[in-house]
Design an enzyme around this catalytic site. Structure first.
Site, PDB file in Angstrom:
ATOM      1  N   ARG A   1      39.210  39.457  37.883  1.00  0.00           N
ATOM      2  CA  ARG A   1      38.206  40.629  38.180  1.00  0.00           C
ATOM      3  C   ARG A   1      38.719  41.501  39.243  1.00  0.00           C
ATOM      4  O   ARG A   1      39.143  40.772  40.346  1.00  0.00           O
ATOM      5  CB  ARG A   1      36.904  39.892  38.681  1.00  0.00           C
ATOM      6  CG  ARG A   1      35.820  40.666  39.335  1.00  0.00           C
ATOM      7  CD  ARG A   1      34.807  39.780  39.784  1.00  0.00           C
ATOM      8  NE  ARG A   1      33.589  40.492  40.444  1.00  0.00           N
ATOM      9  CZ  ARG A   1      33.351  41.170  41.635  1.00  0.00           C
ATOM     10  NH1 ARG A   1      34.721  40.903  42.270  1.00  0.00           N
ATOM     11  NH2 ARG A   1      32.561  42.028  42.020  1.00  0.00           N
TER      12      ARG A   1
ATOM     13  N   LYS B   1      41.056  40.619  48.352  1.00  0.00           N
ATOM     14  CA  LYS B   1      40.389  39.799  49.514  1.00  0.00           C
ATOM     15  C   LYS B   1      41.171  39.709  50.542  1.00  0.00           C
ATOM     16  O   LYS B   1      42.236  39.877  50.686  1.00  0.00           O
ATOM     17  CB  LYS B   1      40.026  38.462  48.593  1.00  0.00           C
ATOM     18  CG  LYS B   1      38.617  38.769  47.566  1.00  0.00           C
ATOM     19  CD  LYS B   1      38.342  37.562  47.138  1.00  0.00           C
ATOM     20  CE  LYS B   1      36.965  37.952  46.355  1.00  0.00           C
ATOM     21  NZ  LYS B   1      36.413  36.928  45.295  1.00  0.00           N
TER      22      LYS B   1
END
Ligand code: PMM
Length: 268
Positions: free
Chosen positions: A245, A204
């Site tokens: 994840r 991210k």
């Protein structure tokens, strides 16, 4: 949990797995590397991304869910739409991963309760076109915790069984980099709520910012953030998180194994 985005526009792997055959093959790669679950998604939630129509989301995910599930994989469906969740569960998905925590579609929580699948309930404050304007908190750790507890209550009130709900602080969703780091540093607080905790930090933007080139200030490119993602996974595992994840399963598994062995050395 291995990430399988069947989208043209996800921030790190958008467009790579849009062909069902490529997506299915990549799902098998994630499993071969050691993923326990493959998370199949057909809607990008990168900031500013437009929503695909429901039929398009279904068209992207269903063949992939069906093929992986029929090959024996545990498949989770990453969707905010009850209609997509229903079709994916019919096609063999066993987990519903709803990044909106039931807020985007009022039919989602009742559907999951009836279907009896597992449910991942994430902290969320609005769709991609609005979320950056909603990254304002009095105390991000306390506020995210309180808002997640509300969604958890809503899930239980809808009839979802308590041991089928995992919670997720929603790294990058209506959160600045500082918010993400604060939430990660306080993962213990979420673990103490008594539900399994999932963290999705892989590749991210806040990692790109942390690792920015010191000379140009350019963020580290998405596909060069896996070492940092693995470090987050190790620290998350050490904090008691149940699931991470991630895009790159192999380094994650190594990192999580180190964390587990480290904890075992302390008698955990
Ligand atoms: N992040 C993304 C998509 N789905 N689901 C959960 N539960 N938690 C997350 O943090 C999460 C998610 C966006 O990341 P991607 O574009 O790399 O899939």
């Amino acid at each position: 949990m291995g990430v399988l985005n069947v989208t043209p526009d996800s921030f790190s792997d958008g467009g790579r797995w849009l062909e069902p055959d490529h997506a299915i093959a990549h799902g098998h790669e994630l499993l071969a590397e050691g993923a326990d679950v493959v998370d199949v998604g057909g809607e990008s939630t990168r900031p500013g991304a437009p929503r695909p129509p429901e039929e398009e989301e279904l068209r992207r995910v269903l063949p992939v869910v069906r093929a992986l599930a029929s090959d024996g994989a545990l498949v989770s469906i990453d969707t905010m739409r009850a209609g997509v969740a229903r079709a994916a569960v019919d096609a063999g998905a066993v987990v519903v991963n709803d990044v909106s925590g039931g807020l985007a579609d009022p039919a989602m929580l009742p559907f999951v309760a009836t279907a009896g699948t597992s449910y991942i309930c994430m902290h969320w404050r609005g769709h991609s076109d609005q979320m950056q304007t909603r990254a304002s908190y009095r105390d991000v750790v306390a506020d995210v915790g309180a808002e997640l507890r509300d969604r958890l209550q809503a899930a239980l009130a809808a009839g979802i069984h308590a041991d089928r709900v995992a919670i997720d602080p929603g790294i990058g969703y209506a959160k600045s980099a500082d918010h993400n780091w604060a939430v990660l540093a306080a993962l213990d607080d979420l673990v103490h709520l008594g539900h399994p905790v999932l963290v999705g930090a892989s590749r991210k933007r806040f990692l790109g910012a942390l690792l920015a080139d010191p000379v140009t200030g350019e963020p580290r490119p998405e596909d060069d953030r896996d070492d940092a993602s693995a470090a987050v996974s190790a620290l998350a595992a050490a904090a008691g998180v149940w699931c991470v994840r991630v895009h790159a399963v192999r380094p994650t598994l190594d990192a999580v194994r180190v964390a587990a062995r480290w904890g075992a050395g302390r008698g955990e």
